[in-house]
Design a protein around this motif. Sequence first.
Motif, PDB file in Angstrom:
ATOM      1  N   TRP A 278      -8.475  -5.466   0.987  1.00 42.86           N
ATOM      2  CA  TRP A 278      -9.390  -4.952  -0.032  1.00 42.86           C
ATOM      3  C   TRP A 278     -10.038  -6.098  -0.799  1.00 42.86           C
ATOM      4  O   TRP A 278      -9.380  -7.082  -1.132  1.00 42.86           O
ATOM      5  CB  TRP A 278      -8.636  -4.042  -1.000  1.00 42.86           C
ATOM      6  CG  TRP A 278      -8.239  -2.746  -0.358  1.00 42.86           C
ATOM      7  CD1 TRP A 278      -7.259  -2.554   0.582  1.00 42.86           C
ATOM      8  CD2 TRP A 278      -8.838  -1.481  -0.571  1.00 42.86           C
ATOM      9  NE1 TRP A 278      -7.205  -1.241   0.965  1.00 42.86           N
ATOM     10  CE2 TRP A 278      -8.168  -0.551   0.265  1.00 42.86           C
ATOM     11  CE3 TRP A 278      -9.859  -1.025  -1.400  1.00 42.86           C
ATOM     12  CZ2 TRP A 278      -8.505   0.790   0.304  1.00 42.86           C
ATOM     13  CZ3 TRP A 278     -10.185   0.318  -1.366  1.00 42.86           C
ATOM     14  CH2 TRP A 278      -9.514   1.219  -0.518  1.00 42.86           C
TER      15      TRP A 278
ATOM     16  N   TYR B 236     -16.503  -2.061  -1.578  1.00 45.11           N
ATOM     17  CA  TYR B 236     -17.386  -1.249  -2.416  1.00 45.11           C
ATOM     18  C   TYR B 236     -18.711  -1.999  -2.551  1.00 45.11           C
ATOM     19  O   TYR B 236     -18.840  -2.883  -3.409  1.00 45.11           O
ATOM     20  CB  TYR B 236     -16.781  -1.034  -3.803  1.00 45.11           C
ATOM     21  CG  TYR B 236     -15.469  -0.290  -3.815  1.00 45.11           C
ATOM     22  CD1 TYR B 236     -15.416   1.065  -3.515  1.00 45.11           C
ATOM     23  CD2 TYR B 236     -14.282  -0.936  -4.150  1.00 45.11           C
ATOM     24  CE1 TYR B 236     -14.219   1.762  -3.542  1.00 45.11           C
ATOM     25  CE2 TYR B 236     -13.082  -0.255  -4.182  1.00 45.11           C
ATOM     26  CZ  TYR B 236     -13.051   1.094  -3.884  1.00 45.11           C
ATOM     27  OH  TYR B 236     -11.853   1.770  -3.914  1.00 45.11           O
TER      28      TYR B 236
ATOM     29  N   VAL C  48     -14.520  -0.406   6.236  1.00 41.49           N
ATOM     30  CA  VAL C  48     -14.643   0.871   5.537  1.00 41.49           C
ATOM     31  C   VAL C  48     -15.475   0.636   4.280  1.00 41.49           C
ATOM     32  O   VAL C  48     -15.129  -0.187   3.429  1.00 41.49           O
ATOM     33  CB  VAL C  48     -13.257   1.439   5.165  1.00 41.49           C
ATOM     34  CG1 VAL C  48     -13.402   2.709   4.343  1.00 41.49           C
ATOM     35  CG2 VAL C  48     -12.448   1.719   6.426  1.00 41.49           C
TER      36      VAL C  48
ATOM     37  N   THR D  18     -17.718   6.059   3.888  1.00 44.35           N
ATOM     38  CA  THR D  18     -16.692   6.889   3.253  1.00 44.35           C
ATOM     39  C   THR D  18     -17.181   7.357   1.892  1.00 44.35           C
ATOM     40  O   THR D  18     -17.555   6.535   1.046  1.00 44.35           O
ATOM     41  CB  THR D  18     -15.387   6.090   3.094  1.00 44.35           C
ATOM     42  OG1 THR D  18     -14.975   5.614   4.382  1.00 44.35           O
ATOM     43  CG2 THR D  18     -14.290   6.953   2.508  1.00 44.35           C
TER      44      THR D  18
ATOM     45  N   MET E 138     -17.324   2.256   0.906  1.00 45.69           N
ATOM     46  CA  MET E 138     -17.152   3.399  -0.004  1.00 45.69           C
ATOM     47  C   MET E 138     -18.048   3.292  -1.234  1.00 45.69           C
ATOM     48  O   MET E 138     -18.408   2.185  -1.645  1.00 45.69           O
ATOM     49  CB  MET E 138     -15.687   3.444  -0.497  1.00 45.69           C
ATOM     50  CG  MET E 138     -14.663   3.546   0.608  1.00 45.69           C
ATOM     51  SD  MET E 138     -13.041   2.909   0.099  1.00 45.69           S
ATOM     52  CE  MET E 138     -13.352   1.134   0.195  1.00 45.69           C
TER      53      MET E 138
ATOM     54  N   ASP F 208      -5.126  -9.559   0.171  1.00 43.12           N
ATOM     55  CA  ASP F 208      -6.393  -8.990  -0.279  1.00 43.12           C
ATOM     56  C   ASP F 208      -7.354 -10.116  -0.659  1.00 43.12           C
ATOM     57  O   ASP F 208      -6.960 -11.268  -0.845  1.00 43.12           O
ATOM     58  CB  ASP F 208      -6.151  -8.036  -1.445  1.00 43.12           C
ATOM     59  CG  ASP F 208      -5.544  -6.723  -0.983  1.00 43.12           C
ATOM     60  OD1 ASP F 208      -5.744  -6.348   0.180  1.00 43.12           O
ATOM     61  OD2 ASP F 208      -4.840  -6.064  -1.785  1.00 43.12           O
TER      62      ASP F 208
ATOM     63  N   ARG G 277       0.820  -1.208   0.000  1.00 43.35           N
ATOM     64  CA  ARG G 277       0.000   0.000   0.000  1.00 43.35           C
ATOM     65  C   ARG G 277       0.860   1.267   0.000  1.00 43.35           C
ATOM     66  O   ARG G 277       0.570   2.238  -0.696  1.00 43.35           O
ATOM     67  CB  ARG G 277      -0.939  -0.010   1.204  1.00 43.35           C
ATOM     68  CG  ARG G 277      -2.393   0.182   0.836  1.00 43.35           C
ATOM     69  CD  ARG G 277      -2.961  -0.929  -0.017  1.00 43.35           C
ATOM     70  NE  ARG G 277      -3.166  -2.143   0.747  1.00 43.35           N
ATOM     71  CZ  ARG G 277      -3.626  -3.273   0.242  1.00 43.35           C
ATOM     72  NH1 ARG G 277      -3.909  -3.360  -1.056  1.00 43.35           N
ATOM     73  NH2 ARG G 277      -3.795  -4.340   0.994  1.00 43.35           N
TER      74      ARG G 277
ATOM     75  N   TYR H 218      -5.719  -2.041   5.136  1.00 46.72           N
ATOM     76  CA  TYR H 218      -6.947  -2.822   5.157  1.00 46.72           C
ATOM     77  C   TYR H 218      -6.866  -3.903   4.088  1.00 46.72           C
ATOM     78  O   TYR H 218      -6.137  -3.761   3.095  1.00 46.72           O
ATOM     79  CB  TYR H 218      -8.162  -1.917   4.893  1.00 46.72           C
ATOM     80  CG  TYR H 218      -8.447  -0.960   6.019  1.00 46.72           C
ATOM     81  CD1 TYR H 218      -9.516  -1.168   6.879  1.00 46.72           C
ATOM     82  CD2 TYR H 218      -7.637   0.153   6.246  1.00 46.72           C
ATOM     83  CE1 TYR H 218      -9.772  -0.301   7.934  1.00 46.72           C
ATOM     84  CE2 TYR H 218      -7.873   1.028   7.305  1.00 46.72           C
ATOM     85  CZ  TYR H 218      -8.946   0.789   8.138  1.00 46.72           C
ATOM     86  OH  TYR H 218      -9.191   1.644   9.195  1.00 46.72           O
TER      87      TYR H 218
ATOM     88  N   CYS I 224      -8.153   5.856  -2.196  1.00 46.45           N
ATOM     89  CA  CYS I 224      -8.721   5.523  -0.885  1.00 46.45           C
ATOM     90  C   CYS I 224      -7.707   4.859   0.029  1.00 46.45           C
ATOM     91  O   CYS I 224      -7.628   5.181   1.220  1.00 46.45           O
ATOM     92  CB  CYS I 224      -9.943   4.629  -1.061  1.00 46.45           C
ATOM     93  SG  CYS I 224     -11.275   5.420  -1.979  1.00 46.45           S
ATOM     94  N   SER I 225      -6.915   3.917  -0.505  1.00 44.89           N
ATOM     95  CA  SER I 225      -5.912   3.259   0.340  1.00 44.89           C
ATOM     96  C   SER I 225      -4.858   4.255   0.793  1.00 44.89           C
ATOM     97  O   SER I 225      -4.377   4.190   1.933  1.00 44.89           O
ATOM     98  CB  SER I 225      -5.260   2.088  -0.397  1.00 44.89           C
ATOM     99  OG  SER I 225      -4.566   2.522  -1.554  1.00 44.89           O
TER     100      SER I 225
ATOM    101  N   LEU J 188      -6.118   6.216   3.712  1.00 40.29           N
ATOM    102  CA  LEU J 188      -6.227   5.442   4.949  1.00 40.29           C
ATOM    103  C   LEU J 188      -4.875   5.226   5.631  1.00 40.29           C
ATOM    104  O   LEU J 188      -4.827   4.746   6.763  1.00 40.29           O
ATOM    105  CB  LEU J 188      -6.870   4.087   4.662  1.00 40.29           C
ATOM    106  CG  LEU J 188      -8.374   4.109   4.377  1.00 40.29           C
ATOM    107  CD1 LEU J 188      -8.814   2.795   3.749  1.00 40.29           C
ATOM    108  CD2 LEU J 188      -9.168   4.386   5.652  1.00 40.29           C
TER     109      LEU J 188
ATOM    110  N   ALA K  64     -11.904  -3.185   3.455  1.00 39.13           N
ATOM    111  CA  ALA K  64     -12.298  -2.047   2.620  1.00 39.13           C
ATOM    112  C   ALA K  64     -13.135  -2.591   1.472  1.00 39.13           C
ATOM    113  O   ALA K  64     -12.655  -3.428   0.697  1.00 39.13           O
ATOM    114  CB  ALA K  64     -11.076  -1.312   2.101  1.00 39.13           C
TER     115      ALA K  64
END
Length: 287
Positions: A129, A189, A105, A223, A107, A150, A72, A127, A118-119, A122, A187
């Motif tokens: 993903w 979506y 989180v 978020t 988003m 991930d 990250r 996190y 976003c990463s 943070l 994290a």
Amino acid sequence: TISMSEKPKVDKSFVYVPTLPKSLRILGTVYVFACMVLGWIVAWLLQVIVIIFSFPFTNQEQRLDINGHIFRRISYISTVFLNPMWSITILRKMPVLPKDAKKIVVMNHLSNADPWICSGSLLPSDYAWVCKGSLFKIPFGGWAIDNSGDLKIEFTKEKGGWGVKKGSVAKLMEKSKRCLLRGRGLAVYPEGTRNPDPDGPTREFKLGYFTLAIEMGATIVPTAISGTQRMWPKSEPLFDSSRAFISFGDPISAVGETPESLRDKTYAAIVEMRSQHPDEKAKRKAD
């Protein structure tokens, strides 16, 4: 409160108007992609070194978490920090949560640029993903994602390429639980894919991770993102110049909620925060 029973109408007529001349976009895209790939290679090599030298005294999950931090940070430096076309303004900072909190989180999703933006926002926290499985096959970048722990969701050719492979969701949720149990946040979506009309309303949220949050007694951090749709527009091969705005909302406890009520609260918080972003206000004023 906005209820998901009132499904937002999505206008798929989004028209992208470039900010920079095409020549500058081509040069900028070549430069950023070169930095990105170099970052992937460096991150993967460092991860391999960590795996080899830490193997005798760490377990697999500890190595995944360490490698997530490596990937990250290097991705942010190579793709965002060194990128003259992209900038980020964090309007509301990530709330401070107890160390033992199980964090998710959540988003909205506008662009392929979202994960980097976003990463990076943070950091210094990392996190796990949720990513589509095809990304894990990319040389160096995908290998680094895999080393980072991930979470993979496998799609099939059904439903226009968005059908889900049988058993994939169950494996995803089991790995997600293990992340939360060891203190690594998630994290996600919940729209599932990028919004086909990123200037329009946020799409309906899927229930999966809200159900998981209730099962695990997790805390949701809503978020809101805006502006990324012009950094790397959908169906566009070239990057463009834009400023992204990020707002982290007040934590929402899953305790005592139903999946539907938790989803609706999170959705309403994201829509409200996004509506207060400078670019969204300017767009309404222009309309």
